[in-house]
Design a protein around this motif. Structure first.
Motif, PDB file in Angstrom:
ATOM      1  N   PHE A  29       0.833  -1.209   0.000  1.00 28.48           N
ATOM      2  CA  PHE A  29       0.000   0.000   0.000  1.00 28.48           C
ATOM      3  C   PHE A  29       0.859   1.246   0.000  1.00 28.48           C
ATOM      4  O   PHE A  29       0.612   2.192  -0.737  1.00 28.48           O
ATOM      5  CB  PHE A  29      -0.964   0.053   1.191  1.00 28.48           C
ATOM      6  CG  PHE A  29      -1.786   1.303   1.130  1.00 28.48           C
ATOM      7  CD1 PHE A  29      -2.911   1.344   0.331  1.00 28.48           C
ATOM      8  CD2 PHE A  29      -1.377   2.468   1.762  1.00 28.48           C
ATOM      9  CE1 PHE A  29      -3.621   2.520   0.191  1.00 28.48           C
ATOM     10  CE2 PHE A  29      -2.085   3.650   1.612  1.00 28.48           C
ATOM     11  CZ  PHE A  29      -3.214   3.673   0.838  1.00 28.48           C
ATOM     12  N   VAL A  35      -4.713  -1.092  -2.204  1.00 20.58           N
ATOM     13  CA  VAL A  35      -5.023  -1.988  -1.106  1.00 20.58           C
ATOM     14  C   VAL A  35      -5.261  -3.367  -1.718  1.00 20.58           C
ATOM     15  O   VAL A  35      -6.196  -3.548  -2.497  1.00 20.58           O
ATOM     16  CB  VAL A  35      -6.270  -1.526  -0.340  1.00 20.58           C
ATOM     17  CG1 VAL A  35      -6.634  -2.536   0.735  1.00 20.58           C
ATOM     18  CG2 VAL A  35      -6.012  -0.176   0.304  1.00 20.58           C
ATOM     19  N   PHE A 229      -5.510  -6.041   7.858  1.00 18.53           N
ATOM     20  CA  PHE A 229      -6.003  -4.715   7.466  1.00 18.53           C
ATOM     21  C   PHE A 229      -6.103  -3.800   8.690  1.00 18.53           C
ATOM     22  O   PHE A 229      -5.707  -2.637   8.660  1.00 18.53           O
ATOM     23  CB  PHE A 229      -7.390  -4.819   6.812  1.00 18.53           C
ATOM     24  CG  PHE A 229      -7.334  -5.186   5.362  1.00 18.53           C
ATOM     25  CD1 PHE A 229      -6.471  -4.535   4.501  1.00 18.53           C
ATOM     26  CD2 PHE A 229      -8.156  -6.166   4.847  1.00 18.53           C
ATOM     27  CE1 PHE A 229      -6.419  -4.873   3.163  1.00 18.53           C
ATOM     28  CE2 PHE A 229      -8.109  -6.512   3.509  1.00 18.53           C
ATOM     29  CZ  PHE A 229      -7.238  -5.867   2.661  1.00 18.53           C
ATOM     30  N   LEU A 237      -1.029   3.328   7.261  1.00 17.49           N
ATOM     31  CA  LEU A 237      -0.768   2.598   6.026  1.00 17.49           C
ATOM     32  C   LEU A 237       0.572   2.992   5.439  1.00 17.49           C
ATOM     33  O   LEU A 237       0.867   4.163   5.280  1.00 17.49           O
ATOM     34  CB  LEU A 237      -1.875   2.874   5.016  1.00 17.49           C
ATOM     35  CG  LEU A 237      -3.104   1.980   5.155  1.00 17.49           C
ATOM     36  CD1 LEU A 237      -4.311   2.640   4.529  1.00 17.49           C
ATOM     37  CD2 LEU A 237      -2.852   0.640   4.520  1.00 17.49           C
ATOM     38  N   PRO A 282      -7.520   8.641  10.613  1.00 18.02           N
ATOM     39  CA  PRO A 282      -7.280   7.776   9.459  1.00 18.02           C
ATOM     40  C   PRO A 282      -5.809   7.628   9.087  1.00 18.02           C
ATOM     41  O   PRO A 282      -5.471   6.739   8.323  1.00 18.02           O
ATOM     42  CB  PRO A 282      -8.085   8.432   8.337  1.00 18.02           C
ATOM     43  CG  PRO A 282      -8.412   9.785   8.812  1.00 18.02           C
ATOM     44  CD  PRO A 282      -8.364   9.779  10.297  1.00 18.02           C
TER      45      PRO A 282
ATOM     46  N   PRO B 111     -10.789   2.840  -0.905  1.00 20.54           N
ATOM     47  CA  PRO B 111     -10.556   1.587  -0.182  1.00 20.54           C
ATOM     48  C   PRO B 111     -10.888   1.699   1.298  1.00 20.54           C
ATOM     49  O   PRO B 111     -11.267   0.712   1.921  1.00 20.54           O
ATOM     50  CB  PRO B 111      -9.067   1.323  -0.391  1.00 20.54           C
ATOM     51  CG  PRO B 111      -8.490   2.577  -0.907  1.00 20.54           C
ATOM     52  CD  PRO B 111      -9.572   3.324  -1.577  1.00 20.54           C
ATOM     53  N   LEU B 115     -13.149  -0.821   3.400  1.00 18.08           N
ATOM     54  CA  LEU B 115     -12.651  -1.533   4.575  1.00 18.08           C
ATOM     55  C   LEU B 115     -13.558  -1.303   5.781  1.00 18.08           C
ATOM     56  O   LEU B 115     -13.873  -2.226   6.526  1.00 18.08           O
ATOM     57  CB  LEU B 115     -11.228  -1.071   4.909  1.00 18.08           C
ATOM     58  CG  LEU B 115     -10.129  -1.611   4.009  1.00 18.08           C
ATOM     59  CD1 LEU B 115      -8.803  -0.955   4.329  1.00 18.08           C
ATOM     60  CD2 LEU B 115     -10.015  -3.117   4.162  1.00 18.08           C
TER      61      LEU B 115
END
Lengths: 293, 591, 234
Positions: A29, A35, A229, A237, A282, B111, B115
């Motif tokens: 990623f 993803v 995930f 990420l 996030p 995404p 998710l």
């Protein structure tokens, strides 16, 4: 207290397993910005591969994981070259559907070839990777300890590669500013193929390391990938260190929640953490800087 | 719906044919396949409202499906309530849940939204398993086998066929309604370019919520029906990621955001996989899933817009050769929007910005900028690249909040307001264009302008009329049916203006609408801007093309390094030594 | 050294450059000036292989280079210092500079070259361990130029090197470009700060709406009515 300590150790060891699965996902990623929903199925393939090598040639999983690294690298590279690369400028939905499609196809291919049965590598004659080590009244699973150590080594090696080699620098540069990397003379497509290959290759190692503890079945990937995930988002990420810390946190949460709350609700706990992180932070807990957007 | 239009009657005929076929064939297997096709097509259509129209890629739609299944079944088991009522109750519950689930997730993109939706699905599934007392846990629940219409359980197959057909028809009707309504246009606008949508007054959150609620409601009804049809539910099967992926996949294969796409995708793929299961017996464990996956990858790589997206226009044109085809009526341009109004407040302030400051991190991007735009006036804003002109514009239209300072607008009722969001700014009378053009690329020019017009009307015909009128003003009349992406640069820039004008703004902010145009386009655009001003619109324009700024502006404001260097009459401003220095560098002014 | 032969190029159907022909000789400093949207950046991007030509050809040292991949063009010795710096934000200044020497032929001398670049920018030396995003605008511009030099280019191009800098820093940047020129590197500059640029340049081209309307020496252009009109509408 003793129970708590044992649970903590169990959690950290489980975290090592989670880490080795998550490293590749975050790598892919962070660099290719895709993803990979098929990550779990890649793991499944690696686990079957290790199982078969053990069955056919009697290779210890820790040996089998080395050829498996290269086989998985090739699989990842092919996936990038022929499925992701044509879609690099496509919309998010299309990229997601592509990897979801690969995931569905591979999982069901596994079901067709191996059936729904559960296979385990026969470790009865193996010397390493089995048994327990006791420290006082606490015990550690040797196989998990090995996984833990290798995941730390792997992160160290990747770190070194990314920081101190021209290729590694180019990979980081491409991740951060694709156009500028092009202007420096970086062949960006090649970088993406290498990155995807590396990410998948890590799963080759994971397949070998997990074989002593985990059986393999067609949906084994789904079981782990959702956790991966969560870890990757938790750690930010694209961040290797974040993924490692995230894996340890989720491992410990898993272990403690399973004991103190209820075994069948432990996933609810970490999925809830996941949703909260996605919504409120996030960039992940540790994703303040590098790699994350 | 006009039944004499070929596309309409052909669609209806095909649907009816699908209903008749299993009745004629008569075999239980064929019945079963068609019941599945209808209900999955309904699911795919319902998903398409969110995944296609709204562009929010949900992979957790089985949540709503499961809520429908469990609500209907539990009400029936525990209270003896008919599943018909349970179906409605489940749908309402699903709608409520959808609001709570989606609202916080809307800020997630691509995404991440997917998710999050998967995570929600997992949490719900695990909770349902955990509550054994109520839900029977992972063992599931059997539906009591009481036959009869009120219990939705029948000996024959045909009533199921009829019900599933009814659900599909409902889903299709709703899709068709949405597609041809203001909501449908707004959904596309928000999906394609949220900023451009905000600029024409669209409340993005409300629009997306509407889509999610509708979609959850429809999905849940199918869930209730399936519970009664299969007479057994378990968490693993109804709250399943696989199901969520499947329905999304049918919609994608057919074509996201189209009405017929989800149906066509289901009709083509589902029977294929079911038949394979029949032929191959045990070996087919996994085979149909494998087919799904491979088809999905192939579709994504070859026809990412789906069958309808790729071939729909051509097939549609063929069908239109059938008898009964009528061109869409041409709508007379309205004349209400932009006629010159004798304003008594001409020359009085209409937009006032006071002491705007904006910091980005440590950068002082706007430094104490104050501006007053008077009604009917054109102010040109010039300054070197990177001086912060667009940053000021973004504060004047609500896209950026000033760190300090205020923006006030005089409404048509004469009150002064300070709007909070871009949509409120638009409603208060500010229209704006974007320096980097933001057309809704796949829509026609007419539809682009209509999205602006919808701010003041939800009537289609009226919106078309406004579009026609605005097109005349901006020289786009003969391009109205062109797809926006095919316009020239000049055309796109004019479309930016047209869309803003369609909201009937009283103040227009133009951000470099002349940049990149060739000389003849520039002359044309200058003429258009003058015409717009003559209809009573006050204009603030950022422009590098000096020829235009000089000839159009009543006043010129120069911004350099984030602050207002000077404001005044054009001739005076360009002779100012500071301005010359800002553009040409110090040595030049001394030379 | 570099030749544009009737080049047209653009994005998504829109032609931004129309039939542009220009030339840069070895050792020269050439500038392209023009208003916003006139096609200056497009000309550099098409030269770097980032956008395809719709017609015409580009030659470098007698060989056609349009159609090559961007990294192949860098390998030939053409390097762009892009508009807005475009540094890699979350890697160190040192690694940013080393990225400049990514192409195979520059790698082995990279450390030596790094020393030379740091001689030129003493202030950057103090910042080597920091992330590029932590630097001020002026320092970032220094790093961007340094990164360009790391590739030992035959032709170095600058896209708006003064963008967003204070007047004092602009002068410094131009002093640096001047010293690069004196060391024998061929330079092509796109700038809106035409006062500075035209004083530095041997020759210049004025672009309007994607076409070359005037060309000449720096001094000729400074007095040209077209230049004045493009910038001030006089």
């Amino acid at each position: 207290m003793e129970i708590f300590l044992q649970l903590l150790i169990n959690g950290l060891m489980l975290g090592g397993t989670f880490a080795i699965i998550s490293i590749g996902l975050t790598l892919i990623f962070g660099i290719v910005r895709v993803v990979n929903f098929a990550h779990g199925e890649f793991l499944m393939i690696a686990m079957y591969g290790v199982y078969l090598m053990n069955l056919q040639f009697g290779l210890h999983p820790y040996v089998a994981m080395l050829p498996m690294f290269f086989l998985m690298f090739a699989l990842g590279a092919v996936m990038q070259r022929y499925i992701i690369q044509p879609l690099l400028s496509a919309s998010d939905e299309i990229q997601i559907f592509a990897t979801v499609g690969v995931s569905t196809a591979l999982m069901n291919a596994g079901l067709m070839v191996f059936g729904a049965d559960v296979y385990s590598v026969d470790m009865s004659s193996a010397v390493v990777g089995t048994g327990m080590t006791s420290i006082g009244s606490l015990t550690i699973n040797n196989g998990q300890l090995m996984t833990f150590i290798v995941s730390i080594l792997l992160i160290g090696a990747l770190d070194w590669f990314l920081k101190y080699t021209f290729l590694g620098r180019a990979i980081r540069a491409t991740a951060q500013h694709r156009d500028a990397a092009l202007l420096m003379g970086v062949d960006v497509k090649k970088i993406y193929i290498i990155a995807f290959g590396l990410g998948a290759g890590c799963l080759g190692l994971a397949g070998g390391l997990m074989a002593p503890q985990y059986p393999v079945f067609p949906t084994v990937g789904t079981f782990f990938v959702l956790t991966a995930f969560i870890i990757v988002v938790l750690g930010g990420l694209g961040s290797l260190h974040g993924a490692f810390l995230g894996a340890l946190i989720i491992g410990v949460v898993d272990s403690l929640a399973g004991y103190y709350i209820a075994p069948d609700l432990k996933e609810v706990v970490y999925f809830s953490i996941f949703i909260a992180i996605l919504i409120f932070r996030p960039t992940g807990l540790f994703g303040a800087g590098r790699g994350s957007e | 719906m006009n039944i004499t239009q070929p596309q309409n009657y052909v669609s209806l005929l095909l649907l009816l044919l699908m209903l008749v076929f299993p009745v004629v064939a008569g075999s239980p297997f064929v019945y079963h396949i068609f019941i599945l096709v209808f209900s999955y097509a309904a699911l795919a259509s319902a998903w398409n409202v969110v995944g296609g129209f709204a562009g929010q890629l949900s992979l957790g739609h089985a949540v709503y499906y499961g809520v429908g299944s469990y609500t209907a079944t539990l009400l029936m088991i525990n209270f003896g309530i008919s599943p018909w009522i349970g179906m409605v109750a489940g749908a309402l519950l699903a709608s409520v849940i959808s609001v709570f689930v989606s609202w916080p997730c809307f800020r997630l993109r691509g995404p991440f939204f997917a998710l999050a939706s998967i995570a929600v699905l997992e949490v719900v599934r695990l909770l349902v398993i955990n509550q054994h007392g109520l839900t029977g846990g992972s063992a599931g629940l059997a539906v009591p086998l009481q036959q009869g219409v009120e219990w939705m359980v029948f000996r024959e197959r045909w009533p199921y066929l009829v019900i599933s057909f009814g659900l599909l028809s409902a889903a299709l009707f709703v899709s068709w309604k949405i597609k041809n309504s203001r909501l449908g246009y707004y959904l596309i606008a928000v999906r394609e370019r949220e900023d451009a949508a905000l600029a024409v007054g669209v409340n993005a959150v409300r629009v997306k919520l509407a889509a999610v609620i509708i979609s959850a409601f429809l999905t849940s009804t199918v869930g209730s029906f399936h519970a009664m049809y299969f007479t057994f539910i378990e968490p693993g099967a109804v709250f399943s990621l696989e199901l969520s992926i499947q329905i999304a996949m049918f919609a994608l294969i057919g074509g996201l955001g189209t009405i017929s796409g989800p149906v066509i995708g289901t009709v083509l793929v589902l029977p294929l996989a079911e038949l394979a299961r029949g032929w191959l017996g045990d070996f087919a464990d996994g085979f149909h899933g494998f087919v799904y996956g491979v088809v999905l990858v192939i579709v994504v790589l070859t026809i990412p817009r789906g069958l309808v997206g790729q071939f729909g226009a051509r097939v549609g044109a063929l069908i239109n050769r059938l008898p009964g085809y009528k061109e869409p009526e041409t709508v007379q341009p309205s004349t209400s929007t932009l006629t010159h109004v004798q304003s008594e407040t001409l020359g009085q302030p209409i937009l006032v910005a006071e002491h705007l400051h904006k910091y980005f991190g440590g950068v002082h991007a706007t430094n104490d900028v104050s501006l007053t735009l008077k009604e009917g006036e054109i102010i040109g804003v010039i300054g070197p690249n990177g001086a912060g002109k667009t940053t000021v514009f973004n504060q004047l239209s609500g896209f950026l909040k000033p760190t300090s300072g205020s923006v006030r607008i005089r409404t048509s009722y004469g009150e002064w307001v300070t709007p909070k969001s871009p949509a409120e700014f638009a409603k208060a009378g500010i229209g704006r264009t974007f320096q980097i053009v933001q057309p809704f690329a796949d829509l026609s020019v007419r539809e682009n302008i209509m999205i602006g017009a919808f701010m003041n009307t939800d009537d289609h015909v009226e919106a078309r009329a406004i579009a026609a009128e605005v097109a005349q003003l901006t020289d786009l009349t003969d391009q109205l049916d062109k797809v926006a992406r095919d316009l020239t640069v000049g055309g796109m820039k004019r479309l930016e203006m047209a869309r803003a004008l369609a909201t009937r703004p009283r103040i227009l902010l133009l951000d470099e609408v002349l940049a990149g145009l060739n000389p003849s386009d520039i002359t044309k655009a200058i003429e258009i801007i003058r015409r717009i001003r003559d209809t009573g619109v006050s204009i603030l324009m950022i422009e590098h093309i000096m020829q235009a700024t000089m000839s159009l502006s009543d006043h010129v404001a120069v911004i350099n390094s984030g602050s207002l260097l000077i404001e005044g009459e054009p001739e005076k401003v360009v002779k100012d030594p500071q301005v010359i220095e800002a553009y040409l560098g110090k040595e030049y002014s001394h030379a | 050294m570099l030749k544009f032969n009737n080049v047209s190029a653009g994005y998504g159907g829109a032609e931004i450059l129309r039939n542009v022909s220009l030339e840069v000789k070895e050792g020269e400093v050439v500038t392209i000036v023009g208003a916003n949207g006139a096609g200056k950046t497009t000309s550099l991007r098409s030269l770097c292989g980032l956008i395809p030509l719709t017609s015409g050809s580009i030659e470098f040292q007698g060989q056609q280079i349009n159609g090559l991949q961007p990294h192949e063009i860098v390998d030939r010795g053409i390097t762009l210092v892009p508009e807005g710096r475009q540094l890699f934000p979350f890697i160190t200044v040192r690694d940013n500079l080393l990225m400049g020497a990514y192409k195979k032929t520059a790698r082995k001398d990279a450390e030596k070259r790094l020393e030379e670049v740091l001689e030129l920018f003493p202030r950057v030396r103090e910042r080597l361990g920091q992330y590029a995003s932590q630097l001020s605008g002026g320092e970032q511009q220094m790093v961007a130029i340094g990164r360009g030099l790391m590739s030992q280019p035959k032709l170095l191009m600058f896209d708006e090197p003064s963008l967003g800098l204070s007047p004092l820093l602009v002068s410094q940047v131009f002093d640096i470009i001047r010293s690069i020129v004196q060391s024998g590197t061929t330079v092509l500059i796109v700038e809106q700060n035409i006062g500075h640029t035209l004083r530095l340049a041997d020759r210049g081209y004025v672009l309007e709406n994607g076409e070359v309307v005037v060309d000449g020496t720096g001094e000729q252009l400074l007095d040209d009515p077209h230049v004045k009109r493009a910038y001030l509408g006089l």
